[in-house]
Design a protein around this motif. Structure first.
Motif, short mmCIF file in Angstrom:
data_model
loop_
_atom_site.label_atom_id
_atom_site.label_comp_id
_atom_site.label_asym_id
_atom_site.label_seq_id
_atom_site.Cartn_x
_atom_site.Cartn_y
_atom_site.Cartn_z
N ARG A 161 -4.88 9.60 10.53
CA ARG A 161 -4.71 9.90 9.51
C ARG A 161 -5.56 9.08 8.28
N ARG A 162 -5.74 7.88 8.25
CA ARG A 162 -6.30 7.31 7.43
C ARG A 162 -7.36 7.50 7.54
N TYR A 163 -8.48 7.06 8.81
CA TYR A 163 -9.64 7.30 8.81
C TYR A 163 -10.82 8.31 8.83
N VAL A 164 -9.81 9.79 8.92
CA VAL A 164 -10.58 10.77 8.88
C VAL A 164 -10.10 11.34 7.81
N GLU B 59 -3.16 15.96 12.51
CA GLU B 59 -1.82 16.99 12.24
C GLU B 59 -2.18 18.16 10.63
N PHE B 60 -3.47 17.97 10.22
CA PHE B 60 -4.10 18.57 9.51
C PHE B 60 -3.54 17.65 8.58
N LYS B 61 -3.28 16.80 7.99
CA LYS B 61 -2.73 15.55 7.14
C LYS B 61 -3.47 14.60 6.76
N PRO B 62 -5.20 15.08 6.19
CA PRO B 62 -6.36 13.63 6.28
C PRO B 62 -5.50 12.61 4.78
N GLY B 63 -5.52 11.57 5.14
CA GLY B 63 -5.24 11.17 4.50
C GLY B 63 -6.33 9.69 3.52
N ALA B 64 -7.21 9.98 4.32
CA ALA B 64 -8.82 9.79 3.80
C ALA B 64 -9.02 8.87 2.22
N ASP B 65 -8.90 9.80 1.76
CA ASP B 65 -8.91 9.60 0.11
C ASP B 65 -8.33 8.90 -0.18
N GLU B 66 -6.35 8.31 0.38
CA GLU B 66 -5.16 7.41 -0.32
C GLU B 66 -6.18 6.21 0.64
N TYR B 67 -6.27 6.21 1.38
CA TYR B 67 -7.08 4.96 1.23
C TYR B 67 -8.09 4.24 1.12
N LEU B 68 -9.09 5.03 0.74
CA LEU B 68 -10.17 4.33 -0.15
C LEU B 68 -9.99 3.98 -1.33
N ASP B 69 -9.04 4.84 -2.20
CA ASP B 69 -8.33 4.48 -3.73
C ASP B 69 -8.03 2.98 -3.49
N THR C 33 -7.76 0.20 -5.69
CA THR C 33 -7.90 -0.14 -6.38
C THR C 33 -6.52 -1.32 -6.67
N GLY C 34 -5.89 -1.67 -5.49
CA GLY C 34 -5.46 -2.73 -4.25
C GLY C 34 -6.46 -3.60 -4.16
N LEU C 35 -6.98 -3.29 -3.17
CA LEU C 35 -8.05 -4.59 -2.16
C LEU C 35 -8.52 -5.74 -3.31
N LEU C 36 -9.42 -5.05 -3.68
CA LEU C 36 -9.84 -5.34 -4.38
C LEU C 36 -10.37 -6.43 -5.63
N PRO C 37 -8.80 -5.22 -5.82
CA PRO C 37 -8.41 -6.66 -7.20
C PRO C 37 -7.90 -7.55 -6.77
N ALA C 38 -7.14 -7.49 -5.22
CA ALA C 38 -6.24 -8.30 -5.54
C ALA C 38 -7.34 -10.07 -4.48
N ALA D 86 0.76 -1.13 0.14
CA ALA D 86 -0.36 0.60 -0.18
C ALA D 86 0.88 0.96 0.02
N PRO D 87 0.17 2.53 -0.36
CA PRO D 87 1.14 3.67 -0.28
C PRO D 87 1.94 4.26 1.33
N TRP D 88 1.08 3.83 2.30
CA TRP D 88 1.66 3.80 3.40
C TRP D 88 2.82 2.39 4.00
N GLY D 89 3.17 1.65 2.88
CA GLY D 89 3.79 0.39 3.20
C GLY D 89 3.28 -0.55 3.23
N GLU D 90 3.54 -2.12 4.26
CA GLU D 90 2.60 -3.49 4.22
C GLU D 90 1.65 -3.02 4.63
N GLN D 91 0.31 -3.58 3.87
CA GLN D 91 -1.40 -3.46 4.83
C GLN D 91 -1.96 -5.21 5.23
#
Length: 369
Positions: free
Chosen positions: A198-201, A209-219, A223-228, A126-131
């Protein structure tokens, strides 16, 4: 004000010398003993306190060592333990706090599980490392061509061993019972680490820290989990996929479903924490619609700091449900009496969600034939 006596009948064996004190939601979980110190006597300890009637307490015992280091109560295996919950009554009373141990470097390793573990685990890129993806399917099935449920906070979904506080959703137990009733499903649970906020909000606020990451997680889910999962278990049409989570996991579930209504057909929104950025989700929802989506929305009636605030949370949940009603195909709102904001409550409500989701799929399939 009501008078409460917090009573620890016996300290865990091997408790080191230090200052015992109480902390919790009512103190912002700070580790300052001042004003909340227990008097130790014999094998146990006692603390008298005055608290406002109607307060919903979530508390734990901590121990300040002579060198200033803080220990927090844990389970018998050195892992986290769930908080003690108390509703303060006008007449006060005695609150017994049974301590099993202290958190230590064992971190719960060796803790026995009381519910079904996953059948296998993947580590996907995943973009943040191993999921880590924890997978389960029913006995007697190979997991192929089943309705798919993707769940957040995967460390808490199945067994207690890796769970945050020694409690889990017991999801496989509930799903196996549904399978035996003729409603099988595949569950993929996504574990999360300290970056949960960060990942869920999806909105900027202090905890991410005012750096949301939910869009990256959902993307990545799309594109990563569902195809696998499709490669391993076969394709699942969007109407047979569900996304579910609690608290911030409930927030990202609702956001994700409305953001891309063509990816999932059902949302399990448990106790959603929609307050970040001054309830930005409610503003973001304007103009959004998912006309084929089914939404399970629930809340416990003890999910706040006071009874009055909890009633307001319940009211807001009903308002959220009403706001969703014209945007989706169906909204099922459930308010659970006596439920707090914890895994035990979500585990108690999860079987009803599974029944609602899977029986709804079966009904839709029958109607289409």
């Amino acid at each position: 004000m009501a008078h409460l006596r917090f009573l620890i009948p016996a300290l865990p064996p091997g408790t080191p010398p230090g200052t015992l004190f109480l902390t919790g939601e009512h103190r912002g979980w700070i580790s300052n003993p001042e004003g909340w110190t227990f008097d130790q006597s014999g094998e146990g300890a006692m603390l008298d306190a005055e608290l406002a009637a109607g307060t919903l307490l979530s508390v734990k015992v901590r121990l300040q060592l002579p060198d200033g280091h803080i220990l927090e109560e844990g389970d018998a295996w050195g892992g986290r333990a769930p908080a003690h919950t108390v509703t303060v009554q006008e007449q006060g009373g005695v609150v017994t706090l049974n301590l099993e141990g202290w958190q230590d470097d064992r971190e719960g390793k060796g803790r026995p599980s009381q519910s079904r573990p996953p059948r296998m685990e993947w580590n996907l890129t995943a973009p943040w490392g191993e999921q880590t993806v924890r997978l389960w399917w029913p006995e007697g099935h190979d997991g192929r061509d089943l309705p798919l449920l993707v769940m957040h906070d995967g460390q808490n979904v199945f067994d207690e061993v890796p769970s945050f506080s020694g409690q889990s959703w017991r999801a496989a137990d509930a799903a196996q019972a549904r399978a035996e009733a003729g409603y099988p499903c595949l569950i993929a649970a996504l574990s999360v680490n300290a970056e949960r906020s960060r990942r869920y909000v999806p909105f900027a606020f202090r905890l991410n820290e005012f750096k949301p990451g939910a869009d990256e997680y959902l993307d990545w889910i799309e594109t990563g989990l569902l195809p696998a999962l499709e490669d391993a278990f076969g394709p699942v049409p969007p109407e047979c996929r569900a996304l579910a989570g609690s608290s911030f996991g409930g927030l990202v579930t609702l956001y994700g479903g409305l953001r891309r209504p063509d990816v999932f057909g059902t949302l399990g929104v448990f106790s959603p924490a929609i307050w970040p950025d001054d309830f930005a989700l409610l503003r973001w929802m304007e103009g959004r619609a998912a006309p084929h989506m089914r939404v399970w929305l629930d809340m416990g009636d003890h999910e706040a700091h006071t009874v009055a605030e909890a009633a307001e949370v319940v009211h807001l949940t009903h308002e959220l449900g009403a706001g969703l009603q014209p945007r989706v195909a169906q909204v099922q709102v459930t308010i659970a009496e006596g439920h707090w904001h914890d895994e035990a409550a979500w585990a108690a409500r999860f079987p009803a969600f599974l029944t609602w989701w899977l029986s709804g799929l079966a009904s839709a399939h029958s109607a289409a034939q």
